[in-house]
Structure formats: C-alpha cells, structure tokens
Scaffold this motif. Sequence first.
Motif, mmCIF file in Angstrom:
data_model
loop_
_atom_site.group_PDB
_atom_site.id
_atom_site.type_symbol
_atom_site.label_atom_id
_atom_site.label_comp_id
_atom_site.label_asym_id
_atom_site.label_seq_id
_atom_site.Cartn_x
_atom_site.Cartn_y
_atom_site.Cartn_z
ATOM 1 N N LEU A 68 -4.723 4.712 4.494
ATOM 2 C CA LEU A 68 -5.540 5.317 3.440
ATOM 3 C C LEU A 68 -6.732 6.045 4.043
ATOM 4 O O LEU A 68 -7.379 5.548 4.965
ATOM 5 C CB LEU A 68 -6.050 4.241 2.477
ATOM 6 N N MET B 252 0.982 4.054 -3.033
ATOM 7 C CA MET B 252 0.846 5.491 -2.779
ATOM 8 C C MET B 252 2.018 6.267 -3.377
ATOM 9 O O MET B 252 1.832 7.305 -4.021
ATOM 10 C CB MET B 252 0.737 5.751 -1.279
ATOM 11 N N THR C 64 -5.588 3.687 -4.883
ATOM 12 C CA THR C 64 -5.597 2.342 -4.308
ATOM 13 C C THR C 64 -6.985 1.966 -3.819
ATOM 14 O O THR C 64 -7.652 2.759 -3.141
ATOM 15 C CB THR C 64 -4.597 2.255 -3.137
ATOM 16 N N THR D 109 -7.175 9.591 -0.328
ATOM 17 C CA THR D 109 -5.963 8.979 -0.881
ATOM 18 C C THR D 109 -6.216 7.571 -1.410
ATOM 19 O O THR D 109 -5.289 6.888 -1.843
ATOM 20 C CB THR D 109 -4.847 8.923 0.184
ATOM 21 N N GLY D 110 -7.455 7.125 -1.363
ATOM 22 C CA GLY D 110 -7.803 5.800 -1.865
ATOM 23 C C GLY D 110 -9.266 5.511 -1.601
ATOM 24 O O GLY D 110 -10.006 6.383 -1.122
ATOM 25 N N ALA E 197 -2.133 10.718 -2.752
ATOM 26 C CA ALA E 197 -1.438 9.585 -2.143
ATOM 27 C C ALA E 197 0.075 9.763 -2.226
ATOM 28 O O ALA E 197 0.801 9.487 -1.256
ATOM 29 C CB ALA E 197 -1.853 8.285 -2.833
ATOM 30 N N ILE F 50 0.833 -1.206 0.000
ATOM 31 C CA ILE F 50 0.000 0.000 0.000
ATOM 32 C C ILE F 50 0.869 1.258 0.000
ATOM 33 O O ILE F 50 0.587 2.226 -0.718
ATOM 34 C CB ILE F 50 -0.979 -0.007 1.178
#
Length: 385
Positions: free
Chosen positions: A320, A302, A308, A325-326, A358, A298
């Motif tokens: 996250l 990023m 993601t 960011t995901g 991310a 992960i």
Amino acid sequence: MKGAYVCSDRGVPAFGTKGCSLHIQEVIRAMRNKGVELSLFAAASGDQCPNDLANVEFHKVRHTKIRDRSLREQSDIRDNDETIRQLSRYAPYEFVYERYSLWSHAGMSYGHQHGLPTILEVNAPLIEEQKKYRSLCDEQAARYISQICFDHADTIIAVSEHVADYLNEFAEARGKVHVLPNGVNVDTIKKRSLPHAQNHKTTIGFVGTLKPWHGVDLLIEAFSLVLRLHPECHLLIVGDGPEKQKLENLVHQLKIDSSVTFTGAISPENIPSYYQQMDIAVAPYPKQPAFYFSPLKIYEYMAAGLPTVSSNLGQINTILTHGETGLLYDAEHPEALLFSLSHLIQNRAVRETLGRRARIEAENKHSWSLRVQSILSLAGVSEVA
C-alpha cells in the motif's frame, strides 16, 4: 505439462478456507491457466473444494495420528520415504513444487533424485514459529530436515523480505532465494459497486481468521470510539477462529452489539459477496517483533476496490502507498486507526479514489497469474499457454 505439488503439513487443508488453503488453490488455478496441470499430494484435503478444482488429481499424504508430539515428529520424518514412493507411483512430472512444511523434504528430494526442476515455496520461518506458538521437541531434526529441503531446491520462493532473511541464514538456501509476495485472483474478486444513496450506512470490514496477531480486538476498540462520532456506521467481521468468543465478549462489554456483525466461517467462493457490502477494509495488525507475513487480505481488499486502512508493518509498506492506494498508520500507535477511519467515513470521494487506484494496482501488479508466471520463469519451466 504436468507437475507435482506437495504439501505435507497436517495443518494446511488444501481445500479448506484458511489463507494457506486459498494460496494452494490459487496457485493451482493460475498454473492451469498457463497450461500446467498439477497432481496434488497433501496431508489434509479439507471439506470446501471449489467446483472448478473438483477434478484435480489428489493423493493423500499419509501421517499416523499420534498424540505425543515427540513421537509424532519422528513419525512425520519417516513418512517422507512413503511420500517419495507415492510420487514415483504417479510420475512422470516435469517439475516439483513443494510448500515448505516443518518435517517434509519429500517433494524436493524426489525432484532432486530425478533431475527435475524443484521449486520450494516458503511462507514462514517455521522452526521459529513452532517454538513460539506451539512446541518443538527435536529442533535439531527440524533444522536437519530444512537443510535437506533447501539443499535439494533449485528455486526458493520467499513471500516476504523477512522470510528471505531467515532463509539466507541457511548456507543451503543462499543464492536460490527470490522474494515473490502473495497475490490475488482479480477475476474472482470484482471491483465493488459503489452505493448510490448519499445516506448509505458506512460499513467497515475485516476478513480473515480470528487469531491474536490479526489485531481484531484493536479494530473493535477503535470502532467503539468511531461510533461516538459516526453512530450510523457498522462493523462487519468476516471469518472464524480461536479468538471469536473473546471478541464477541469484547463487543458485548463495549455495548456495541447492534453495530457489529460476526459472520462466522464463510466458504471462499462466497467471500467476494461480502466485499461488496463494505465501504472501508481494515488490516489492524498489532506491533510484532517479526512481521514476516504477506497478507492475502490486503491484496483482496485492493482487488475489490476498497480503500484499505492498515498498520505499517513489514511488507505492507510496499503493498500500500499511503494516500494513494490506502492509509497506513504506525503500529506502535494503534489509536491512530480511529483517525484514519474517521477521515474516510467523512470523505466519500477520498474512499472512492483510493479504492479505484487500489483496484488498478491489483490488476497490474498483484494478480496470481503474474506471480505464477514469475515462479515458472525463475525455475526455468516453460509455460504451455
């Protein structure tokens, strides 16, 4: 400044391609960048030593090859004495760093005997893991070795809250445990270049060892449904492992062979080029009773600037931020993976925004440089540079 890094685990090749191997390599790199040279004592060397680590001082931790598990356990315990003598042979050091291994206390005992700062890195509740996934003949001895290790450690680094909770069940560890997740080399893994063509085929990617607890079968099943809505998509599975044949059979059964690529084992230095081929990255961990991992993949997703999609287990919720960011989905409802993937496939602007945020977060919060700086600070070891 010189330190000793000890990893007595037979199953962790220091210069291999597994996540645990990459962890060792990145800690050594980050330490070097801060002026700290590490002498590496490891039971397994691996055969994928990166060029920039070729001159690392390496010493083999010797274990006898024994088929009988009970006899092997006792032999590994006795090997602590030789490892301690080996450390003495190549001293002096200013601190000792040990990766927690089921039968080893050598690094922590050596450092304790010589009044050196001792740092223990714990990545998993190994006694419970051994009982569940392999077999453990002498649990009492395993606990005793762990108690020695925890007692002689000055600073214990747990990679997740779950691991920290496990450690705090031992009286010898309490008051020493600090949670520091894994990290990523933001210099090696560059932000991916965005495709210019609007008709670009969307590639969904997974990177990692193909083991049951990674949930790649769930990803394949979800992808087969995605194809009905978005037939132009492709699935790229980067890595190898014991589940590979089973997963290839599943792809064949679902009749999606032409839309799925298995790369097999890839050397660490070549992994970044595969991130450049992806548009969406996935960490499809299935529901598990005890999710103690700090997933390297992960952090790498990023750093690559990839949006993601992940299940919401354990520490992942703190790595996250959903919608920022995901995208996270409930691990108890893996069918939700389909909807998250479909949403990102249809919304290129959302993908780009998530990936950009991310990357920034990886740089500002999750670099190995920051992690190692924290480790040295917690242990009271002054960095040189």
